[in-house]
Design an enzyme around this catalytic site. Structure first.
Site, mmCIF file in Angstrom:
data_model
loop_
_atom_site.group_PDB
_atom_site.id
_atom_site.type_symbol
_atom_site.label_atom_id
_atom_site.label_comp_id
_atom_site.label_asym_id
_atom_site.label_seq_id
_atom_site.Cartn_x
_atom_site.Cartn_y
_atom_site.Cartn_z
ATOM 1 C CD GLU A 292 51.442 24.071 20.224
ATOM 2 O OE1 GLU A 292 51.621 24.188 19.003
ATOM 3 O OE2 GLU A 292 50.678 23.248 20.739
ATOM 4 C CB ALA A 426 52.415 25.506 9.617
ATOM 5 C CG HIS A 461 48.749 19.386 10.877
ATOM 6 N ND1 HIS A 461 48.940 18.119 11.360
ATOM 7 C CD2 HIS A 461 49.046 20.218 11.909
ATOM 8 C CE1 HIS A 461 49.344 18.177 12.617
ATOM 9 N NE2 HIS A 461 49.423 19.455 12.979
ATOM 10 C CD GLU A 462 49.576 23.930 11.262
ATOM 11 O OE1 GLU A 462 49.060 24.289 12.339
ATOM 12 O OE2 GLU A 462 50.542 23.144 11.211
ATOM 13 C CD GLU A 484 50.223 19.254 17.235
ATOM 14 O OE1 GLU A 484 49.925 18.983 16.052
ATOM 15 O OE2 GLU A 484 50.357 20.422 17.635
HETATM 16 ZN ZN ZN Z 1 49.842 20.470 14.754
#
Ligand code: ZN
Length: 1017
Positions: A292, A426, A461-462, A484
């Site tokens: 990404e 991450a 978050h991940e 995000e």
């Molecule tokens: Zn993210």
């Protein structure tokens, strides 16, 4: 991806949105498959009125942009060729009659000839004097709009049949079969990919992405055909594109398989398929991926845009002593040759290319099953004893999300891998999440309360991304915030539910304050912004996509209520799973739940499509409250001060009053006009808007600040800690804006002696340390020390232990690290004493983890201490400990040591390059180091942008931090001219504009407040 759970400050950067209008349409030369292959010789430009005819390819209607290009071309060579041939034709009129060739020209002929001559000279001037300037309706563009962009040339000199940055929509990928063989000795890899594509529009070309790959062969096989036919391939590196030219027309609705054989080097940056130097008994290299946003194309040719989802079957050949991991579970391992085996993974779900991942290394793991999925944490063998906390946390969070979203995690396994050198926090690759080691490994002896919070937040978050991003993906990078902002928002929702003792909402609050600082500059951009170049896409990974995005969702959740909001999310995920979405799809899903009672789309568009945020001014007269909104914007030049009155936000205001100040008494009012009046049922002593800072706006209490200042002095607990932090933040921002006096801001924090909550103290420390740093660089050391006196007692009250709640422990870490860095109160004396004992024990004595950094900072002040710390850094197996050591090493006042640190981190051997932005960040805050850090950035700009990519958040951070302490016109000029001397891509970066805005703001702040501060303190 997680770029913000880090020790670095938020990057501040920006976009001038008007610059990024939709990509101009240009002619697709191969859309009409009349000739093939294209040859430059067969193309001739014949502009006729507003059409562009390419011989043999038919006529194309032109849109406005094309007309722009044509008019530019007219002024340049393209039309000149035609015009000059026209000129020849005109001239030939005069040669038609040979009998007249010697006669004396008539006056008419002289006039005509003169006119023709003037035109010819003008055209020649246009060509020779403006060779690098292209005229369009908007004026002169110096770059991007060249003829090459319209008709690009492939590397072999032939015409490349596609000119846009985005791929053509005529062919879509369905499935990839990818075989890779990395060689960790030669550090190269070979690959073979079979891509099954489906044809949407008849075409002769398949255009896809490829970057830095050495392609040796391409073939195309039709669905029914058994024989692969060799295909010519063209490369256009400027857009990272290749075109595979079909030997015959590709028919609508048919599937074809494209095979491409290639090889490449393992990358020495943090992008693509990259190598990490690392030593243990089995191996010295580690290979991992980071795709990404745009790097899948550098590991295999692919349709590298998020909306082109497909399934993937991955096979990796490896040394039998190593291990491979990929998104899916392993299906089989078969021997290939001596010592080499091939791992085959199950076919993936439909997903975007940027989520594909694989790792080849010597790794060990622990695992646990939950709800049919096996969760595993992997690390290099010597770190296996630090993965327990991550496993427990990941399992709890996975269970929470499945219940919250009402959708099961769809894979049979989920691997979380600690990578020894990793640029961001991450990366959420589906089924194979990769982490920086400090974001996954917890060591009970050396990890602090803050480290624990970081690890929990990054995992939360991940895991949220496995739904937001992986299952439903933004259609294009303009809506990156959908990935995000949502993952950031969900991480706090999950942490509040599962780990309430971590008080993660306080962290979010502080992140929002910082995001607002960035958003209040003219260089900011709307959360959803048009992007197309790689730098623009990289720059979307900033505080606005992450934190402002999350904050807007938080505001909406409070307005809609928790249950309605959650139901809306469920609808959204169900409606778009395995597909892609845009911002509007989210609002439509919410509207399905509100069912006409509230138009969420109308409300949220006012926030998503406009940069900045509102300033709400409140005037109270007995029970009548007048409210008014305007844009909050720092103006760098007072003479140009104009208020942006045109923009109107729909603000879900909340407020509490003295008559009832509990959360359940929160009142709501939707301000969708410029101004409004709220009538309270009774007269109140005070009113506080933006309850717990759940809304993304700043409030100015006009004449009422005095009432709130008195309230804090008298009974500060009448307001929640978050409300108190909110008031501190708002008044300091208003003082910077010139709407309120700095004197009043200091009056408001006069109550801090009584304050014991982390949120308001953190905010006060943030505001005061910012002023401290500016004054220190101005040579106002005494004044700087006086600024901090309000926190002196708080520093003295801290204990040198790991006792207390997590929130108290975190505050202690922050206050003592600051105090020891700046030699305040008794900090250094106590810490130095502890450091000496630790040194005497040769590092075996256990130090309290929360104050470890403060102790190391004090120790690093002496030369012996610094050397010892560096030695311990090299031998420590705890990443948590090492990160505290490296930050302490960077606080030394020895210039040679600072230079050594920065240089070695850039080199990446003794100190990993992943630490560089932290080192620059620390160095650039200090009086000794701030000029040094900037010099280092200037000298190494090319190396830095090669290693970390132009526009990446690491580069954003490096630019913003290395310039954030400047407050003079000379520095402003220097920063400006440095970036102007670099490539246009560099000087046009949003973070460069933001750095310039910030310096101007610092200059303005000094001019406005320095004298006042001298009076005041
Ligand atoms: Zn993210």
């Amino acid at each position: 991806m997680d770029c913000f759970k880090d020790r670095i400050q938020l990057p501040r950067n920006m976009i001038e949105n008007s610059m990024f209008e939709e990509e101009p349409d240009v002619v697709d030369l191969a859309k009409e498959p009349c000739i093939h292959p294209l040859d430059p010789d067969e193309v001739e430009y014949e502009p006729r009125s507003s059409r562009l005819l390419v011989r043999g390819l038919g006529e194309h209607e032109m849109d406005d942009d094309e007309e722009d290009y044509e008019s530019s071309a007219k002024l340049l060579g393209m039309s000149f060729m035609n015009r000059s041939s026209g000129l020849r034709n005109n001239m030939s009129v005069y040669r038609q009659n040979p009998n007249e060739s010697c006669s004396v020209p008539s006056t008419r002929t002289v006039v005509v000839c003169t006119v023709v001559l003037v035109i010819a000279v003008s055209l020649i001037m246009a060509i020779y004097l403006l060779p690098k300037c292209t005229f369009t309706k908007e004026g002169c563009y110096k770059k991007n709009h060249t003829m090459e962009l319209i008709y690009p040339l492939a590397t072999n000199g032939k015409l490349f049949p596609w000119a846009k940055i985005r791929l053509p929509p005529d062919v879509v990928p369905l499935h990839y079969d990818l075989v890779l063989q990395p060689n960790l000795t030669t550090l190269k890899f070979t690959g073979s990919v079979n891509i099954v594509v489906n044809v949407i529009q008849v075409t002769w070309k398949i255009v896809l992405h490829s970057s830095g790959l050495n392609i040796t062969k391409a073939t195309i096989t039709s669905a029914g055909g058994h024989q692969a036919k060799p295909a010519e391939f063209l490369e256009y590196p400027l857009h990272d594109q290749i075109a595979v030219m079909a030997p015959e027309a590709l028919l609508v609705g048919q599937n074809y398989t494209v095979n491409i054989e290639y090889s490449s080097n393992l990358s020495d940056t943090y992008y693509g398929f990259y190598k990490i130097s690392y030593k243990d008994e089995n191996s010295e290299w580690f290979a991992a991926t980071q795709f990404e946003p745009l790097a899948a194309r550098s590991a295999f040719p692919c349709f590298d845009e998020p909306a082109f989802k497909a399934t993937f079957l991955i096979k990796i050949k490896r040394d039998e002593k190593l291990l491979t991991l990929s998104n899916m579970p392993k299906k089989a391992t078969t021997p290939v040759t001596n010592g080499i085996v091939q791992d085959e993974f199950f076919v993936s779900l439909k997903m975007s290319t940027y989520l594909v991942a694989f790792v080849v290394a010597d790794l060990k793991n622990i695992s646990r099953e939950t709800n049919g999925s096996l969760v595993s944490i992997y690390a290099i063998p010597q770190h296996l004893n630090q993965v327990g906390y991550a496993l427990n946390t990941a399992v709890k969070l996975l269970e929470f999300y499945q219940e919250y979203f009402l959708i099961d995690y769809p894979l049979q396994k989920l691997d979380l891998v600690a990578i020894p050198d990793f640029q961001s926090g991450a990366m959420e690759n589906w089924g194979l999440i990769t982490f920086r080691e400090t974001a996954l490994l917890f060591d009970s002896n050396t990890s602090s309360a803050r480290d624990k919070k970081l690890i929990t937040a990054v995992i939360a978050h991940e895991l949220a991304h496995q739904w937001f991003g992986n299952l439903v993906t933004m259609g294009w990078w303009n809506d990156l915030w959908l990935n995000e902002g949502f993952a950031t928002f969900m991480e706090y929702v999950a942490m509040e539910e599962i780990f309430p003792e971590l008080h993660s909402d306080e962290d979010l609050l502080n992140l929002i304050f910082k995001a607002m600082m960035k958003d209040s500059l003219n260089s900011s951009h709307p959360v959803s912004s048009a992007v197309q170049s790689s730098e623009q896409i990289e720059e979307m990974f900033d505080a606005l996509s992450y934190i402002k995005g999350a904050s807007l969702l938080l505001m909406l959740k409070h307005y809609l209520t928790k249950d309605v909001f959650q139901a809306g999310i469920e609808v959204y995920l169900h409606n778009h799973n395995y597909g892609s979405a845009q911002s509007d799809d989210l609002w439509d899903s919410m509207n399905e739940i509100t069912n006409g009672t509230l138009d969420v789309k109308k409300l949220m568009k006012t926030w998503i499509l406009h940069k900045g945020f509102p300033l709400v001014t409140v005037v109270r007269k007995r029970n009548v409250i007048s409210i008014q909104q305007e844009k909050f914007l720092y103006h760098m030049e007072p003479e140009n001060w104009t208020s942006d009155t045109s923009y109107l936000w729909h603000i879900p205001l909340t407020y509490i009053t003295s008559s009832c100040n509990f959360t359940h008494c929160t009142n709501a009012y939707l301000l969708d006009q410029k101004s409004a009046v709220i009538e309270l049922p009774e007269e109140v002593e005070w009113i506080k808007f933006n309850v717990d800072m759940n809304g993304y706006y700043i409030v100015h209490y006009a004449e009422d600040w005095k009432t709130l200042i008195d309230l804090l002095k008298k009974n500060h607990t009448a307001l929640s800690p978050k409300d108190r932090a909110n008031l501190i933040n708002n008044i300091f921002n208003l003082a910077s804006l010139g709407k309120e006096s700095l004197e009043k801001a200091f009056e408001l924090i006069d109550y801090l002696n009584k304050e014991s909550s982390t949120a308001p103290l953190t905010q006060a420390l943030f505001q005061l340390s910012h002023i401290y740093s500016l004054l220190e660089k101005k040579g106002e050391q005494q004044l700087a020390v006086r600024v901090m006196h309000l926190l002196g007692d708080k520093i003295d009250q801290q204990r040198w232990t790991d006792d207390g709640t997590l929130s108290e422990r975190e505050l202690r870490s922050m206050l003592l690290a600051f105090a020891c860095t700046h030699d305040m109160r008794n900090c250094r004396a106590t810490a130095t004493e502890m450091f000496k004992k630790w040194m005497k024990s040769n590092g075996t004595m256990s130090l309290p983890s929360d104050v470890m950094k403060a102790i190391f900072i004090a120790g690093a002040k002496s030369s012996d201490g610094w050397e010892f710390l560096l030695k311990m850094y090299s031998s420590s197996v705890s990443e948590a400990e090492k990160s505290k050591m490296i930050e302490a090493l960077a606080t030394t006042e020895d210039v040679r040591k600072l230079i050594w640190l920065m240089q070695n981190s850039l080199e990446g051997k003794v100190i990993r390059a992943q630490e560089l932005s932290h080192i620059i960040s620390t160095v650039s805050q200090s009086l000794t180091g701030y000029l040094l850090a900037w010099d280092f950035v200037k000298e190494n700009w090319e190396k830095l942008t090669r290693k970390f990519h132009l526009g990446s958040y690491t580069i954003q951070n490096i630019i913003s931090l290395s310039t954030s302490q400047f407050a003079t016109k000379a520095h402003l000029l220097e920063v400006k001219s440095f970036f102007e001397s670099k490539s246009e891509e560099s000087s046009q970066l949003r973070c460069v504009k933001e750095a310039i805005d910030t310096i101007q703001l610092n200059i303005q702040w000094m001019e406005r407040n320095l004298a006042k501060l001298q009076e005041l303190l």
